[in-house]
Design a protein around this motif. Structure first.
Motif, short mmCIF file in Angstrom:
data_model
loop_
_atom_site.label_atom_id
_atom_site.label_comp_id
_atom_site.label_asym_id
_atom_site.label_seq_id
_atom_site.Cartn_x
_atom_site.Cartn_y
_atom_site.Cartn_z
N GLN A 1 -23.76 -76.50 12.13
CA GLN A 1 -23.86 -76.37 13.59
C GLN A 1 -25.16 -76.96 14.13
O GLN A 1 -25.37 -76.98 15.34
CB GLN A 1 -23.75 -74.90 14.01
CG GLN A 1 -22.46 -74.23 13.63
CD GLN A 1 -22.51 -73.61 12.23
OE1 GLN A 1 -23.35 -73.92 11.40
NE2 GLN A 1 -21.57 -72.70 11.97
N SER B 1 -20.63 -80.16 22.76
CA SER B 1 -19.46 -79.95 23.62
C SER B 1 -19.35 -81.01 24.72
O SER B 1 -18.26 -81.35 25.16
CB SER B 1 -19.47 -78.55 24.22
OG SER B 1 -20.60 -78.37 25.06
N ASN C 1 -15.76 -79.71 12.15
CA ASN C 1 -15.00 -78.46 12.31
C ASN C 1 -15.90 -77.30 12.72
O ASN C 1 -15.53 -76.49 13.58
CB ASN C 1 -14.25 -78.12 11.03
CG ASN C 1 -13.06 -79.03 10.81
OD1 ASN C 1 -12.56 -79.66 11.73
ND2 ASN C 1 -12.62 -79.13 9.56
N CYS D 1 -16.71 -77.69 16.42
CA CYS D 1 -15.55 -77.33 17.24
C CYS D 1 -15.36 -75.82 17.26
O CYS D 1 -15.15 -75.23 18.34
CB CYS D 1 -14.28 -78.01 16.72
SG CYS D 1 -14.26 -79.80 16.98
N ASP D 2 -15.46 -75.18 16.11
CA ASP D 2 -15.31 -73.73 16.03
C ASP D 2 -16.38 -73.03 16.85
O ASP D 2 -16.07 -72.07 17.59
CB ASP D 2 -15.37 -73.26 14.58
CG ASP D 2 -14.19 -73.71 13.74
OD1 ASP D 2 -13.21 -74.25 14.31
OD2 ASP D 2 -14.27 -73.55 12.50
N TYR D 3 -17.62 -73.46 16.72
CA TYR D 3 -18.72 -72.82 17.44
C TYR D 3 -18.51 -72.92 18.96
O TYR D 3 -18.81 -71.98 19.69
CB TYR D 3 -20.05 -73.46 17.04
CG TYR D 3 -21.25 -72.73 17.57
CD1 TYR D 3 -21.76 -71.63 16.88
CD2 TYR D 3 -21.86 -73.10 18.76
CE1 TYR D 3 -22.86 -70.93 17.35
CE2 TYR D 3 -22.97 -72.40 19.25
CZ TYR D 3 -23.46 -71.33 18.54
OH TYR D 3 -24.54 -70.62 19.02
N CYS D 4 -17.98 -74.05 19.41
CA CYS D 4 -17.74 -74.26 20.85
C CYS D 4 -16.38 -73.73 21.30
O CYS D 4 -16.04 -73.84 22.48
CB CYS D 4 -17.80 -75.76 21.16
SG CYS D 4 -19.40 -76.51 20.91
N ARG D 5 -15.63 -73.17 20.35
CA ARG D 5 -14.27 -72.68 20.63
C ARG D 5 -13.39 -73.79 21.21
O ARG D 5 -12.63 -73.58 22.17
CB ARG D 5 -14.31 -71.46 21.54
CG ARG D 5 -15.01 -70.30 20.88
CD ARG D 5 -14.89 -69.03 21.68
NE ARG D 5 -15.41 -67.93 20.89
CZ ARG D 5 -16.21 -67.02 21.38
NH1 ARG D 5 -16.56 -67.04 22.65
NH2 ARG D 5 -16.65 -66.04 20.61
N LEU D 6 -13.50 -74.95 20.59
CA LEU D 6 -12.69 -76.11 20.97
C LEU D 6 -11.71 -76.40 19.84
O LEU D 6 -12.03 -76.14 18.67
CB LEU D 6 -13.59 -77.33 21.19
CG LEU D 6 -14.59 -77.23 22.35
CD1 LEU D 6 -15.64 -78.34 22.26
CD2 LEU D 6 -13.84 -77.30 23.68
N ARG E 1 -9.90 -78.05 16.83
CA ARG E 1 -10.32 -79.00 15.81
C ARG E 1 -9.50 -80.28 15.93
O ARG E 1 -8.34 -80.25 16.35
CB ARG E 1 -10.11 -78.43 14.41
CG ARG E 1 -11.06 -77.31 14.06
CD ARG E 1 -10.78 -76.85 12.65
NE ARG E 1 -11.76 -75.85 12.22
CZ ARG E 1 -11.86 -75.40 10.99
NH1 ARG E 1 -11.03 -75.85 10.04
NH2 ARG E 1 -12.77 -74.49 10.68
#
Length: 184
Positions: A16, A68, A96, A99-104, A106
């Protein structure tokens, strides 16, 4: 066939903490683009212990957006592409994690690892690191610069494609995925 090479640079050991992304795009038989985005790591991961490797410091990205901001543009760049990376486990893992950290969502593109492909295609090499392969193939490289690393990764892939004479999308994906599956 569209191929997009990705190379992340991180501020520290956490995925991250990505602070740069190099991109090289091949489409319709030619290299279409090569560029690098710099971004500020998320606050929790915004400490720099990898600067001695990638020469990116906290002050270099202090005024940059975070990942993001680039997500939608990256989606346009990789649309309908096979993603490649030299040590894909690292780069796809970083992608990945971001994307996960930003809740976007994958990215779900097929991807190939040029380290693994180079091991298969160039078994005579003492190692298959990016700098070793670039030197062997005569590819100019400013190692640990994301744009330069992504471009070198793309050139390694294009050398392998040319040597194997795989130019059609279906042949390309099928043959390389078969190779990678049988050569863990």
């Amino acid at each position: 066939m569209k191929i997009v090479a990705l190379d992340f640079e991180t501020a520290n050991r956490y995925p991250q903490s990505a602070c740069a992304l190099g991109v090289a795009v091949y489409e319709d038989g030619e290299i279409k683009d090569s560029f690098e985005w710099y971004f500020r790591p998320f606050e929790r991961y915004n400490f720099f212990t990898n600067s001695y490797i990638n020469n990116i410091y906290k002050e270099d990205v202090a005024d940059c957006e975070d990942f993001s901001y680039y997500y939608e543009e990256l989606g346009r760049v990789v649309d309908d592409a096979v993603i490649i990376a030299h040590n894909a486990a690292f780069d796809i893992g970083v992608l990945n994690a971001l994307c996960d950290y930003c809740r976007l969502p994958r990215f779900t593109n097929p991807y190939l690892d040029t380290v693994r492909l180079a091991r298969i295609h160039y078994p005579m090499m003492p190692n298959h690191r990016l700098d070793t392969m670039a030197k062997y193939l005569g590819i100019e490289l400013n190692h640990h610069n994301g744009q330069s690393d992504a471009y070198a990764c793309l050139m390694i892939m294009l050398n392998i494609i040319n040597d194997c004479e795989l130019y059609e999308d279906d042949d390309f994906i099928r043959e390389f995925q078969k190779l990678m599956k049988h050569n863990h």
